[in-house]
Design a protein around this motif. Structure first.
Motif, short mmCIF file in Angstrom:
data_model
loop_
_atom_site.label_atom_id
_atom_site.label_comp_id
_atom_site.label_asym_id
_atom_site.label_seq_id
_atom_site.Cartn_x
_atom_site.Cartn_y
_atom_site.Cartn_z
N UNK A 220 0.80 -1.21 0.00
CA UNK A 220 0.00 0.00 0.00
C UNK A 220 0.83 1.27 0.00
N UNK A 221 0.15 2.37 0.29
CA UNK A 221 0.77 3.70 0.37
C UNK A 221 0.34 4.33 1.69
N UNK A 244 17.35 -2.09 6.80
CA UNK A 244 17.27 -0.88 5.97
C UNK A 244 15.92 -0.86 5.30
N UNK A 245 15.19 0.23 5.45
CA UNK A 245 13.84 0.28 4.89
C UNK A 245 13.84 1.02 3.56
N UNK A 246 13.11 0.40 2.61
CA UNK A 246 12.92 0.97 1.27
C UNK A 246 11.44 1.31 1.13
N UNK A 247 11.12 2.58 0.99
CA UNK A 247 9.72 3.00 0.86
C UNK A 247 9.11 2.41 -0.41
N UNK A 248 7.82 2.06 -0.36
CA UNK A 248 7.14 1.51 -1.54
C UNK A 248 7.11 2.50 -2.70
N UNK A 249 7.10 3.79 -2.38
CA UNK A 249 7.08 4.82 -3.42
C UNK A 249 8.47 5.43 -3.54
N UNK A 254 11.89 8.44 2.27
CA UNK A 254 11.60 7.79 3.54
C UNK A 254 12.52 6.63 3.83
N UNK A 255 13.47 6.35 2.92
CA UNK A 255 14.41 5.26 3.15
C UNK A 255 15.32 5.59 4.32
#
Length: 265
Positions: A220-221, A244-249, A254-255
């Motif tokens: 989702x977003x 490490x987080x990778x944003x969906x968008x 937001x990484x």
């Protein structure tokens, strides 16, 4: 215009009905979880990274965790923290208090959550296929906004199993969250994998016995919408998670790095 208004009303009615049904299902599942006595208490983290885990805080014990999400490069920087404490009520039920999005810059989604999480072996299935460790879990969190949003409730259901041989644990579930936590009302998929490195052959597996590769994804977003790969180190009562987080968008900036420290008391 009339068709548009009718469609909007229909969507609102569907979402309201889904939430009412979901609440009833969660209440029923809570009763089942509290009633099952054969679930073995586990000594692992209560989340995979941010997604709920089917691991439970042992009865009468307290688990505390601090998480930092950090980005200090490029033209965007942040340091956001999450803090939570859980208490094991039974072998299958724990209570939790969580503070979300506390940091800099200040976020409108800073929230205090109070709720419960439960998990147990899937009745009937676990007895016939114990090597798969089939489990079902559920939880709810009352989201108390600290900066202007309205009170809301986050609910989720999940199922988990472990692949024999490789010992890989897979989780899939559905999450329904309020604007106070997710930035908007949203129903979405969440999933994860956990791969213990102790299965590696020989000295390598022995050396990495306390490490597990992790990955989770929220579809989702929304505020939690990202993919986070990483690993944890777990020994005794302590756990350390690095990811490490990778944003969906892409391009939302937001990484960032995710670090967690947890301990059972």
């Amino acid at each position: 215009m009339a068709l548009c208004l009718h469609a909007n009303r229909s969507r609102h009615m569907i979402h309201a009905l889904a939430r009412r049904l979901g609440t009833r299902l969660l209440r029923a599942l809570l009763f089942v979880l509290a009633s099952i006595g054969g679930h073995k208490s586990l000594s692992a983290q209560q989340t995979v990274i941010n997604a709920p885990s089917v691991d439970q805080t042992a009865k009468g014990r307290v688990f505390a965790l601090h998480e930092s999400q950090v980005r200090q490069w490029g033209d965007t920087s942040f340091w956001q923290t999450t803090h939570f404490v859980t208490y094991g009520v039974t072998r299958n039920l724990e209570l939790a208090v969580t503070a979300y999005n506390i940091g800099t810059p200040l976020k409108r989604l800073a929230t205090l959550g109070v709720g419960w999480k439960g998990a147990a072996d899937i009745p009937g299935v676990a007895a016939h296929a114990p090597q798969w460790e089939p489990k079902i879990g559920a939880g709810q969190m009352v989201a108390i906004p600290l900066r202007g949003e309205r009170l809301g409730v986050w609910s989720y259901l999940q199922a988990s199993a472990r692949l024999p041989g490789l010992r890989t644990r897979l989780m899939a579930g559905v999450s329904d969250g309020p604007p106070a936590m997710f930035g908007k009302a949203t129903t979405h998929f969440m999933g994860s994998f956990e791969q213990p490195l102790a299965v590696l052959p020989g000295a390598l597996g022995h050396t990495l016995h306390d490490f597990t590769l992790l990955g989770e994804w929220w579809a989702g977003q929304h505020e939690f919408a990202d993919f986070v790969p990483g690993f944890n180190w777990h020994r005794g009562k302590s756990v350390v998670i690095l990811g490490y987080k990778f944003a969906n968008t892409p391009g939302t900036r937001g990484d960032g790095i995710v670090i967690e420290f947890g301990r059972t008391f």
